[in-house]
Design a protein around this motif. Structure first.
Motif, PDB file in Angstrom:
ATOM      1  N   GLN A  95       0.820  -1.204   0.000  1.00 55.16           N
ATOM      2  CA  GLN A  95       0.000   0.000   0.000  1.00 55.16           C
ATOM      3  C   GLN A  95       0.853   1.252   0.000  1.00 55.16           C
ATOM      4  O   GLN A  95       0.476   2.262  -0.607  1.00 55.16           O
ATOM      5  N   TRP A 110      -5.080  -3.318  -6.224  1.00 51.08           N
ATOM      6  CA  TRP A 110      -4.560  -4.554  -5.662  1.00 51.08           C
ATOM      7  C   TRP A 110      -5.084  -5.731  -6.477  1.00 51.08           C
ATOM      8  O   TRP A 110      -6.213  -5.700  -6.983  1.00 51.08           O
ATOM      9  N   ILE A 216      -2.348  -3.170   5.154  1.00 51.64           N
ATOM     10  CA  ILE A 216      -2.799  -1.970   4.448  1.00 51.64           C
ATOM     11  C   ILE A 216      -3.404  -0.970   5.431  1.00 51.64           C
ATOM     12  O   ILE A 216      -3.076   0.223   5.431  1.00 51.64           O
TER      13      ILE A 216
END
Length: 234
Positions: A95, A110, A216
């Motif tokens: 991230q 992603w 993340i």
């Protein structure tokens, strides 16, 4: 655009144009990748300007078109560690790279790929290494759009208290975590402000790729709260 601004600007994009990355974008991403690999013991690799950055691998979820650039999130899969150790580290590092790409004017998403050891040569997967996920990136044909999040009171909990009474930095961290992407949008993570008013416990809940999602979300929380405001629980 700084990384906190990128948190708000980032939305997943799965359909990309043929426009290549610029030399400056490639160099900037390469420098950040080199630093992360050195600091975190990972083997993240940038694949750019190829016909199929997925290397022929099928995706776990979502339809993608014309992905010519990819950040392959690879790290050592130590037998004495649980899979969660690498997955959380990959979530945090991945991230950071996705937000860096957004700050450079790129769109991202992603993606989890299957059969990553049987690809067409887009990346190098060493012995005892694993690729839990990747970041597709480039210039989107259509901009991504915001998705719903869990309420702040579900993502943030105050030990022996009420969420509304938590300090501003905790609220800021949770608000940033609310914008964290996760598999199927389920956000399987929770942050608890412990009784000392300074330490935060972060935990993955039951769910698909929950440890990646935790990594993340922890980065988002750090960016929102400010690293000097709190300490992670051991």
């Amino acid at each position: 655009m700084n990384l906190l601004e990128a948190v708000e600007a980032r939305h997943a994009a799965r359909d990309y144009t043929d426009e290549p990355l610029t030399g400056d974008q490639i160099d900037a991403l390469g420098n950040v990748i080199a630093t992360i690999n050195s600091d975190d013991g990972l083997d993240i690799q940038l694949v750019h300007d190829v016909d199929d950055a997925f290397g022929g691998c099928p995706t776990h979820y979502g339809r993608f078109k014309n992905v010519r650039n990819l950040i392959a999130l690879i790290g050592p899969d130590h037998k004495d560690d649980s899979a969660a150790v690498l997955d959380e580290k990959i979530g945090h590092a991945g991230q950071f790279l996705a937000l860096t790409a957004v700050s450079l004017g790129l769109d991202t998403s992603w993606v989890v790929l299957h059969e990553t050891s049987e690809h067409d040569g887009a990346w190098t997967l060493g012995e005892d290494e694993r690729m839990p996920a990747a970041i597709a990136l480039g210039h989107a044909n259509r901009p991504g759009r915001p998705h719903r999040s869990k309420p702040a009171e579900e993502l943030g909990v105050v030990e022996n208290g009420e969420y509304a009474d938590a300090p501003a930095w905790f609220h800021n961290g949770i608000e940033a975590a609310m914008l964290a992407p996760s598999a199927l949008g389920k956000q399987p993570f929770r942050f608890t402000l412990l009784a000392d008013g300074h330490t935060v416990k972060a935990e993955a809940l039951e769910g698909v790729q929950s440890e990646i999602g935790l990594g993340i979300a922890k980065l988002h929380f750090e960016l929102g709260a400010g690293n000097g405001s709190f300490a992670w629980a051991a």
